[in-house]
Design a protein around this motif. Sequence first.
Motif, short mmCIF file in Angstrom:
data_model
loop_
_atom_site.label_atom_id
_atom_site.label_comp_id
_atom_site.label_asym_id
_atom_site.label_seq_id
_atom_site.Cartn_x
_atom_site.Cartn_y
_atom_site.Cartn_z
N ARG A 85 36.23 38.64 32.67
CA ARG A 85 37.15 39.56 32.01
C ARG A 85 37.74 38.85 30.81
O ARG A 85 37.78 37.62 30.77
CB ARG A 85 38.25 39.94 33.00
N ASP B 130 40.68 38.08 29.65
CA ASP B 130 41.69 37.03 29.77
C ASP B 130 41.14 35.80 30.49
O ASP B 130 41.51 34.67 30.17
CB ASP B 130 42.96 37.55 30.46
N HIS B 131 40.21 36.02 31.44
CA HIS B 131 39.58 34.87 32.09
C HIS B 131 38.73 34.09 31.09
O HIS B 131 38.67 32.86 31.12
CB HIS B 131 38.67 35.31 33.24
N LYS C 23 41.90 26.75 28.18
CA LYS C 23 42.57 25.93 29.20
C LYS C 23 41.64 24.92 29.84
O LYS C 23 42.09 24.00 30.49
CB LYS C 23 43.16 26.82 30.29
N GLY D 204 45.14 28.29 39.60
CA GLY D 204 45.43 29.71 39.72
C GLY D 204 44.18 30.58 39.62
O GLY D 204 44.15 31.71 40.11
N TYR D 205 43.14 30.04 39.02
CA TYR D 205 41.91 30.81 38.86
C TYR D 205 40.97 30.67 40.07
O TYR D 205 39.93 31.30 40.11
CB TYR D 205 41.15 30.35 37.61
N ALA E 144 39.36 30.93 43.77
CA ALA E 144 39.23 32.06 44.67
C ALA E 144 40.12 31.86 45.89
O ALA E 144 40.29 30.74 46.37
CB ALA E 144 37.78 32.20 45.11
N GLU E 145 40.70 32.96 46.37
CA GLU E 145 41.50 32.89 47.58
C GLU E 145 40.60 33.04 48.78
O GLU E 145 39.63 33.77 48.74
CB GLU E 145 42.49 34.07 47.63
N LYS E 146 40.97 32.37 49.84
CA LYS E 146 40.25 32.60 51.10
C LYS E 146 40.98 33.72 51.84
O LYS E 146 42.20 33.72 51.95
CB LYS E 146 40.25 31.32 51.95
#
Lengths: 378, 385
Positions: A311, A313-314, A321, A366-367, A369-371
């Motif tokens: 996307r 912003d990514h 960054k 922050g980027y 992946a969440e588990k």
Amino acid sequence: METLFIQIKTLLVNAAALVLPPWGVTLSSMIISALAILGLGPLIMMYLTLMERKVLARMQNRIGPNRAGPWGLLQPLADGIKMLTKEDIRPSAADPLLYFLAPILIAVPALMVFAVIPFGKGMTAADLNVGVLYFVALSSTTTLVIFMASWGSRNKYSVLGGMRSVSQMISYEVTLVISVVPILMAAGSLSTQTIVESQSGRWYAATPWGLLSCMIFFICGLAECNRSPFDLPEAESEIVAGYHTEYSGMRFALFYMAEFMNVFSICALTVTLFLGGWQGPLLPSWLWFLIKTYLLIFIVFWFRGTLPRLRADHLMGLAWKFLLPLAVMNIPAAAMSHFLSEPFSTAVPLAILMVSVAVLSFFNKGYAAEKRVYHFTD
Amino acid sequence: MKNKTDTPLTEDFDTQTLQINVGPQHPATHGVFRMDLTLDGETVVRLKPVMGYLHRNHEQIAENMTYAASMPYTDRLDYFNSMSNNFGYALAVEKLAGIEVPERADYIRVILAELTRIVNHISVIGFLLNDLGAFFTPLTYAFREREKILDLFEEIAGSRMMCNYFRFGGVKRDLPPGLLERIRTMMDVFPRFLDEFEALLTDNDILCLRCQNVGVLGRELALNAGLSGPMLRASGLGYDIRKVDRYSIYGRFDFKVPVGSKGDVYDRYYVRVLEMRESLKILDQALRQIPSSGDIISRKAAPFLKAPRNFKPPVGEAYGRVESPKGELGFYVVSDGSPQPWRYHVRAPSLINLTVLEDLCIGHKLADAMVILGSIDIVLGEVDH
């Protein structure tokens, strides 16, 4: 075999020398090189489209083009004829000048960068002593042209695509240029031919800083030519076709051609700068160059076939960054390896880079992946 | 990651919002759906869904035909899951007329409904990945598996998508010989495909980045908007009509209902993956329990197959609902004792799930809006019935 193309050229120049004055011979030598590039560009592009369709098809459990000629080898010709015979549509609201100029202006630089690509030993059309700079300068004009196309066609999807393209290309260009600096430092020259020759002992990609540079350069190169996963400016599922939504027929074909020639030149430059260019045992140098380049192009198509799109912003986050600080840190790392002796010349840059990657990953977590945990109910 | 999408318009910099139309002819919209979007840069500030391009007067047509004649029309509602649609309509009319279904027919129905669920979920995930920009690769593999199941449907019903296989009180004809073994073979292969699919997708960083915390649907909103199906379950509510009503013979099977926690696109994706695995469990049990022979249509309803105009349910009303792959699919039928329903209404889950689209998309990027739309899983045949 090694000097096949050079011999052909010498033969032609000698033939010209029989009838032309000395200045005419110099001119004809230049014209022969220019014509070779002019013919090569479209030829490469045509067969890259076929290659992409075939590679993607195999990845997608399909066969791909197979009707026109054996293995679909005539498909690019058929496509070319179709493009040429299509109706030329111009939206009535479009800005006539910008709309007309954009496809031409995008194809010209894409062809011009071919001049500094060393296709083999002594096979650079124009061995400029500022070759890499020339390449970067020409490829950055694409940004402007894409915005011309998007603004000129007066289409909202085009404008969105154009805006995405400008922001993306400017961000990635900075990183792209900085990632080349270590190589220029090591080779001590901007000439592509000299850079390749300086890799006769060891490819730059075989050093820690060179490998990192190579990866950053390749990723930024993908973003520069709007290839997946950075194909936001022409994201089909979002903004139809982005900046070339309103283009059809041959005008569209020129955009398409520029895109594929850019893919080729980015891959060719990656090979030149990092992967030893035409250096290689046994086989003729130009064949080595083509093998390496096509392997990289295969990787580009592989990305296209497998990765979802980022996307906006990514995309910016990745460039500013992560890649940019890493590319900057790579410069002192390369300098260390230049001034220290073994084993420090490998160990110190490696340590610097590993620490930078760790620090940057920490700040970018922050980027990550969440588990997720999923519950089941009855 | 936090969404830093709500950048305010600065006072000194004159900006305008951009209004764009996405659809009805747009490569991203599913079917002929139109979104009237207002964008601030790339951020969605207003979204107006425009429906009705595929409106076919489904309910009115059904009220002017016999009960049985509507069955093929229900196929066209959600053309990905004709079996589930048939199921819902058959249940409603059976309730109205008080028809019992023979056991073997019930098993056949459940097997087909669960196969349909797999077909739907695997395609939805494929389309979702397409919306994410993974250029058709996941979709082609998903469709390869879908084709295998559609081949089975073709053998059973004679048609791949518009099956028209259910009848009031049973099913149209018995299963062809050897079919259960072929379903078994398909089921042996499918989990391996699903594992492979998941290995490539579930932990993919780009997929996680694009899907997690995007289009979060809160539990409150999900309840108040009357959502159902995987959308509701991804938001943390384990409401599944197969469990609540235990209609047909679902009470006999041991299966669980996967529930998400956040209610974002990723949860909606993963809940569907888990549901496919649960469907396989149901299929496995059903294949073992199905009686090897028996009636496939109830004695009471069999005569009406040949003479549909003689089928006159008693005066009254009935609401039959099933857990279709998209949510609660309900059919409300009112009889006045004539061969035609006096009132026929469809509760279309796609339509109701779509109502939250604007709430989910506002504040997100244009690219996210497409993904959110993909994760809602709509079929325009059902939305615009």
